[in-house]
Design a protein around this motif. Structure first.
Motif, PDB file in Angstrom:
ATOM      1  N   PRO A 122       0.724  -1.214  -0.097  1.00  0.00           N
ATOM      2  CA  PRO A 122      -0.109  -0.132   0.062  1.00  0.00           C
ATOM      3  C   PRO A 122       0.905   1.102   0.101  1.00  0.00           C
ATOM      4  N   GLU A 123       0.500   2.210  -0.636  1.00  0.00           N
ATOM      5  CA  GLU A 123       0.916   3.552  -0.487  1.00  0.00           C
ATOM      6  C   GLU A 123       0.273   4.287   0.284  1.00  0.00           C
ATOM      7  N   LYS A 124       0.510   5.534   0.577  1.00  0.00           N
ATOM      8  CA  LYS A 124      -0.026   6.469   1.601  1.00  0.00           C
ATOM      9  C   LYS A 124      -1.588   6.648   1.121  1.00  0.00           C
ATOM     10  N   GLU A 125      -1.596   6.901  -0.429  1.00  0.00           N
ATOM     11  CA  GLU A 125      -3.277   7.274  -0.449  1.00  0.00           C
ATOM     12  C   GLU A 125      -4.029   6.131  -0.328  1.00  0.00           C
ATOM     13  N   PRO A 126      -5.129   6.281  -0.197  1.00  0.00           N
ATOM     14  CA  PRO A 126      -6.245   5.007  -0.059  1.00  0.00           C
ATOM     15  C   PRO A 126      -6.141   4.236  -1.202  1.00  0.00           C
ATOM     16  N   ARG A 127      -6.179   2.936  -1.039  1.00  0.00           N
ATOM     17  CA  ARG A 127      -6.363   1.971  -2.126  1.00  0.00           C
ATOM     18  C   ARG A 127      -5.444   1.976  -3.404  1.00  0.00           C
ATOM     19  N   VAL A 128      -4.123   2.645  -3.028  1.00  0.00           N
ATOM     20  CA  VAL A 128      -3.095   2.643  -3.986  1.00  0.00           C
ATOM     21  C   VAL A 128      -2.147   1.675  -3.423  1.00  0.00           C
ATOM     22  N   TYR A 129      -1.899   0.878  -4.712  1.00  0.00           N
ATOM     23  CA  TYR A 129      -0.835  -0.126  -4.363  1.00  0.00           C
ATOM     24  C   TYR A 129       0.356  -0.135  -5.415  1.00  0.00           C
ATOM     25  N   ARG A 130       1.591  -0.292  -4.820  1.00  0.00           N
ATOM     26  CA  ARG A 130       2.776  -0.231  -5.650  1.00  0.00           C
ATOM     27  C   ARG A 130       3.242  -1.951  -5.951  1.00  0.00           C
ATOM     28  N   GLN A 131       3.542  -2.338  -6.949  1.00  0.00           N
ATOM     29  CA  GLN A 131       4.257  -3.589  -7.184  1.00  0.00           C
ATOM     30  C   GLN A 131       5.426  -3.844  -6.812  1.00  0.00           C
ATOM     31  N   ASN A 132       5.760  -4.655  -6.057  1.00  0.00           N
ATOM     32  CA  ASN A 132       7.154  -5.207  -5.692  1.00  0.00           C
ATOM     33  C   ASN A 132       7.129  -6.665  -5.848  1.00  0.00           C
ATOM     34  N   PRO A 133       8.624  -6.971  -6.302  1.00  0.00           N
ATOM     35  CA  PRO A 133       8.694  -8.294  -6.367  1.00  0.00           C
ATOM     36  C   PRO A 133       8.731  -9.085  -5.206  1.00  0.00           C
ATOM     37  N   GLY A 134       8.218 -10.217  -4.908  1.00  0.00           N
ATOM     38  CA  GLY A 134       8.183 -10.882  -3.501  1.00  0.00           C
ATOM     39  C   GLY A 134       8.233 -12.458  -3.667  1.00  0.00           C
ATOM     40  N   GLY A 135       7.505 -13.155  -2.633  1.00  0.00           N
ATOM     41  CA  GLY A 135       7.919 -14.374  -2.274  1.00  0.00           C
ATOM     42  C   GLY A 135       8.943 -14.907  -1.409  1.00  0.00           C
ATOM     43  N   ALA A 136       9.030 -15.607  -0.320  1.00  0.00           N
ATOM     44  CA  ALA A 136      10.111 -15.669   0.748  1.00  0.00           C
ATOM     45  C   ALA A 136      11.251 -16.361   0.169  1.00  0.00           C
ATOM     46  N   PRO A 137      11.174 -17.333  -0.875  1.00  0.00           N
ATOM     47  CA  PRO A 137      12.122 -17.988  -1.221  1.00  0.00           C
ATOM     48  C   PRO A 137      13.147 -16.949  -2.099  1.00  0.00           C
ATOM     49  N   ALA A 138      12.240 -16.184  -2.840  1.00  0.00           N
ATOM     50  CA  ALA A 138      12.855 -15.223  -4.022  1.00  0.00           C
ATOM     51  C   ALA A 138      13.561 -14.183  -3.138  1.00  0.00           C
ATOM     52  N   ASN A 139      12.988 -13.774  -2.098  1.00  0.00           N
ATOM     53  CA  ASN A 139      13.655 -12.697  -1.146  1.00  0.00           C
ATOM     54  C   ASN A 139      14.880 -13.201  -0.619  1.00  0.00           C
ATOM     55  N   VAL A 140      14.790 -14.476  -0.251  1.00  0.00           N
ATOM     56  CA  VAL A 140      16.023 -15.085   0.408  1.00  0.00           C
ATOM     57  C   VAL A 140      16.966 -15.288  -0.652  1.00  0.00           C
ATOM     58  N   ALA A 141      16.624 -15.350  -2.114  1.00  0.00           N
ATOM     59  CA  ALA A 141      17.886 -15.405  -2.976  1.00  0.00           C
ATOM     60  C   ALA A 141      18.435 -14.195  -3.127  1.00  0.00           C
ATOM     61  N   VAL A 142      17.748 -13.186  -3.219  1.00  0.00           N
ATOM     62  CA  VAL A 142      18.206 -11.744  -3.399  1.00  0.00           C
ATOM     63  C   VAL A 142      19.093 -11.298  -2.162  1.00  0.00           C
ATOM     64  N   PHE A 190       3.602  -9.569 -15.490  1.00  0.00           N
ATOM     65  CA  PHE A 190       4.387  -9.893 -14.328  1.00  0.00           C
ATOM     66  C   PHE A 190       5.504 -10.874 -14.117  1.00  0.00           C
ATOM     67  N   GLY A 191       5.388 -12.098 -14.811  1.00  0.00           N
ATOM     68  CA  GLY A 191       6.243 -12.753 -14.865  1.00  0.00           C
ATOM     69  C   GLY A 191       7.627 -12.266 -15.360  1.00  0.00           C
ATOM     70  N   ASP A 192       7.197 -11.610 -16.537  1.00  0.00           N
ATOM     71  CA  ASP A 192       8.579 -10.926 -17.179  1.00  0.00           C
ATOM     72  C   ASP A 192       9.414  -9.996 -15.882  1.00  0.00           C
ATOM     73  N   PHE A 193       8.533  -9.363 -15.406  1.00  0.00           N
ATOM     74  CA  PHE A 193       9.068  -8.414 -14.220  1.00  0.00           C
ATOM     75  C   PHE A 193       9.780  -8.995 -13.049  1.00  0.00           C
ATOM     76  N   LEU A 194       9.169 -10.206 -12.730  1.00  0.00           N
ATOM     77  CA  LEU A 194       9.841 -11.104 -11.635  1.00  0.00           C
ATOM     78  C   LEU A 194      11.232 -11.658 -12.159  1.00  0.00           C
TER      79      LEU A 194
END
Length: 312
Positions: A17-37, A57-61
């Motif tokens: 979530p961003e500061k504005e209500p109902r606004v979201y930013r995409q971030n790469p995630g997933g616990a094993p991917a986080n650990v890898a990075v 989204f797959g391209d981005f990740l």
């Protein structure tokens, strides 16, 4: 191909979530991917086993992982599902709640054949978690990977990372799946809540004896962690940090704990002592503290230089 560690499991989009209500930013995630990075940012060679969809989204990740120097070990994409998404919300303490878009998600379509082609023979450590155990065929892939890695004499590391909604609140099923995997696990990470759920209370020594675990690390959030090994336990406190977002903090902790073991020259689980484990957890605590000061999981993973500056 040879890598220091391979992470297996979910790679997904975290909408934070961003500061504005109902606004979201995409971030790469997933616990094993986080650990890898987290591990790659400290100079280790890391590979990733997981599935994304044939979509933007797959391209981005995948581009994100490649940009961090993580080797993609499963070249194919999921045909039957889109890339998995998770919407994150926070309470007043920065703690997270997740809403998953995963019925199914691409991460669930990892299969044992993907594991067989991923080069487990060429790594020192395999790292995974329970999200991919919640449904087949990814459940079968993770079980197969840990059995194979253990048979090959690799260090096997597992973070319970339990998410109730992914199991439809079927806690006994989750407990049975996770405990069934532990025969092929040597290093186990749990939170306080997971100890209650998966240890029938707090009998960690009994769990270690029953499944032959080399070591267990229990995390307490801002309270640091405890290390358990050879019938001994040690408290590992951490410094208080201003919390912006706890997303990925546990992954930063575990990735840097495991990463320090590898950087210190550990090649087999038998080489891990309590002193080595506690030193590694010190680095993990620093990484978790850095991560909570940032928004998003992968964006909050520190470099080795940042950790060294924090260590002093």
């Amino acid at each position: 191909m040879s890598v220091d560690a391979i992470c297996i499991g979910e790679l997904l989009i975290d909408f934070t979530p961003e500061k504005e209500p109902r606004v979201y930013r995409q971030n790469p995630g997933g616990a094993p991917a986080n650990v890898a990075v987290a591990m790659a940012r400290t100079g280790l060679r890391v590979g990733f086993i997981g599935k994304v969809g044939k979509d933007a989204f797959g391209d981005f990740l995948l581009n994100t992982l490649r940009g961090e120097g993580v080797e993609i070990l499963v070249p194919g994409r999921a045909e039957q599902a889109v890339t998995t998404m998770a919407f994150v919300s926070h309470d007043e303490n920065g703690e997270r709640e997740f809403t998953f878009v995963r019925k199914p998600g691409a991460d669930m379509l990892l299969n044992p054949a993907d594991v067989d082609g991923a080069g487990l023979e060429g790594t020192t450590m395999l790292i995974g978690g329970s999200v991919s155990l919640s449904d087949p065929p990814s459940r079968d892939a993770v079980v197969h990977a840990f059995a194979k890695a253990h048979a090959l004499g690799k260090i096997t590391s597992f973070d319970v990372n339990y998410r109730d909604m992914l199991w439809n609140s079927q806690r006994e099923e989750a407990r049975a799946c996770i405990l069934g995997l532990l025969k092929d696990v040597e290093l186990l990470k749990m939170s306080d809540e997971e100890v209650e759920l998966f240890c029938c209370g707090t009998d960690i020594d009994g769990l270690m004896r029953e499944y032959g675990l080399r070591a267990v690390v229990v995390t307490h959030g801002a309270g640091g962690a405890h290390c358990y090994m050879d019938g001994e336990s040690r408290a590992m406190p951490t410094q208080a940090r201003k919390v912006v977002d706890t997303t990925g903090a546990g992954d930063a902790f575990w990735g840097n704990t495991m990463g320090h073991l590898l950087r210190s020259g550990v090649k087999r689980a038998e080489e891990i002592t309590m002193e080595r484990l506690c030193e590694a957890v010190t680095w993990g605590n620093l990484a978790g503290g850095h991560c909570v000061g940032c928004m998003g999981g992968i964006p909050g993973m520190p470099t080795l230089e940042q950790l060294q500056a924090m260590r002093g």
